[in-house]
Write an enzyme that holds these catalytic residues in place. Structure first.
Site, short mmCIF file in Angstrom:
data_model
loop_
_atom_site.label_atom_id
_atom_site.label_comp_id
_atom_site.label_asym_id
_atom_site.label_seq_id
_atom_site.Cartn_x
_atom_site.Cartn_y
_atom_site.Cartn_z
N GLY A 1 46.40 -43.95 40.79
CA GLY A 1 47.55 -44.05 41.69
C GLY A 1 47.15 -44.30 43.13
O GLY A 1 48.01 -44.34 44.02
N GLU A 19 43.21 -36.50 47.24
CA GLU A 19 43.13 -35.62 46.06
C GLU A 19 41.80 -34.88 46.02
O GLU A 19 41.73 -33.68 45.73
CB GLU A 19 43.30 -36.43 44.78
CG GLU A 19 44.72 -36.95 44.58
CD GLU A 19 44.87 -37.91 43.42
OE1 GLU A 19 45.98 -38.03 42.90
OE2 GLU A 19 43.88 -38.56 43.04
N ALA A 63 44.98 -36.81 35.89
CA ALA A 63 43.72 -37.55 35.81
C ALA A 63 43.96 -38.82 35.00
O ALA A 63 44.92 -38.91 34.22
CB ALA A 63 42.64 -36.71 35.14
N SER A 73 52.35 -39.57 37.85
CA SER A 73 53.55 -39.21 37.07
C SER A 73 53.44 -37.82 36.46
O SER A 73 54.45 -37.12 36.32
CB SER A 73 53.79 -40.27 35.98
OG SER A 73 52.66 -40.37 35.14
N THR A 74 52.24 -37.39 36.08
CA THR A 74 52.09 -36.04 35.49
C THR A 74 52.25 -34.99 36.58
O THR A 74 52.97 -34.00 36.41
CB THR A 74 50.71 -35.90 34.81
OG1 THR A 74 50.41 -37.10 34.11
CG2 THR A 74 50.70 -34.71 33.86
C1 5RP Z 1 46.35 -40.73 41.44
C2 5RP Z 1 45.68 -40.06 40.31
C3 5RP Z 1 46.53 -39.62 39.18
O1 5RP Z 1 46.34 -38.26 38.98
C4 5RP Z 1 46.11 -40.36 37.95
O2 5RP Z 1 46.23 -41.74 38.21
C5 5RP Z 1 46.99 -39.99 36.75
O3 5RP Z 1 48.28 -40.49 36.95
P1 5RP Z 1 49.42 -40.30 35.87
O4 5RP Z 1 49.70 -38.85 35.78
O5 5RP Z 1 50.59 -41.10 36.40
O6 5RP Z 1 48.92 -40.87 34.57
O7 5RP Z 1 44.49 -39.87 40.28
O8 5RP Z 1 45.43 -41.19 42.38
#
Ligand code: 5RP
Length: 261
Positions: A105, A111, A91, A35-36
């Site tokens: 995610g 990544e 992260a 989401s970020t």
């Molecule tokens: C996906 C990731 C994301 O960067 C991590 O889960 C952070 O997600 P969000 O920004 O939704 O909190 O590593 O594999």
């Protein structure tokens, strides 16, 4: 730090906006997942479409590829690009040594490959992800489907002797079925509570046959941008250390910060 959901979304937006300063015309940019990172991709799409910013993106998941394509961001593959100028990604946890847990995610493998092929990895986060010691967030480990139960047992044996605070291993599920990654693997979430020696654990996990990669990113992030709901961003840099806070201009419209927006 405890934050309300909307403050956390505002913090993510502030960090994403601050990351735009790392993007220059002509760059090849790794596009993270979550989401970020989605907020960053949306802001980047705005610059591409409204200001003619000339960049090419390399997505780290099918989810990010679909989002970036919907925003008409020019895309290529990592193999076509060869080497990237910068990757911007989120992260699940980070410490002030810039060690990360990623993979919440499910995109940790792409990544990690994309970030490793970049001159710079810029991490964007709200303040809730900052920890003194990694491990409260379950550590995702991507494993080959063949013999995954045996791989899980080997991981359990490793954890018995590891410098961690918990040993529980759970298969990541999506409804009734195991979650399947973009690379067709499973994810095991390791509930460790505390990871005393992240580098050692990352190396040990990677030596187990069947483990593809772990979500421990050690000595990979160059910069972490921590966004706060009041528009301040705190910068931690691998070379320059704690660089303090500065203000980022953000719109007043709260609808911008709604999760998923
Ligand atoms: C996906 C990731 C994301 O960067 C991590 O889960 C952070 O997600 P969000 O920004 O939704 O909190 O590593 O594999």
């Amino acid at each position: 730090m405890t934050e309300s959901p909307i403050n956390s979304e505002r913090g993510k937006y502030v960090a994403a906006k601050a990351a735009l300063e790392f993007i220059k015309p002509g760059m090849k940019v790794g596009l993270g997942t979550g989401s970020t990172a989605a907020k960053f991709v949306q802001l980047l799409g705005g610059l591409v479409n409204n200001e003619g910013l000339d960049i090419v993106g390399v997505p780290t998941s099918s989810q990010t590829r679909d989002l970036a394509a919907s925003l008409n961001i020019p895309l290529t593959t990592l193999d076509e690009a060869g080497w990237l100028d910068v990757t911007v990604d989120g992260a699940d946890e980070f410490d002030t040594k810039l060690n990360l847990i990623k993979g919440g995610g499910g995109a940790l493998l792409q990544e990690k490959i994309v970030a490793s092929a970049s001159d710079q990895m810029v991490v964007i986060s709200d303040a809730s992800k900052q920890v003194t010691t990694l491990g409260a967030f379950p550590l995702p480990v991507e494993v080959i489907r063949f013999g995954w139960g045996t791989t899980a047992k080997t991981i359990a044996e490793l954890l018995e002797a590891a410098n961690v605070g918990g040993h529980e291993i759970r298969m990541r599920m999506q409804g009734e079925q195991p979650f399947i990654t973009d690379e067709q693997h499973f994810i095991l979430d390791l509930h460790l509570k505390r990871i005393g020696a992240p580098r050692q654990l990352a190396n040990q996990l990677n030596r187990i046959p069947g483990v593809v990669e772990s979500g421990l990113f050690v000595v990979m992030a160059d910069t972490v941008l921590v966004g706060h709901e009041d528009g301040m961003v705190h910068t931690y840099d691998r070379d320059q250390g704690d660089m303090g806070t500065r203000a980022i201009r953000i719109p007043d419209d709260d609808s911008l910060y709604v999760p998923g927006a």
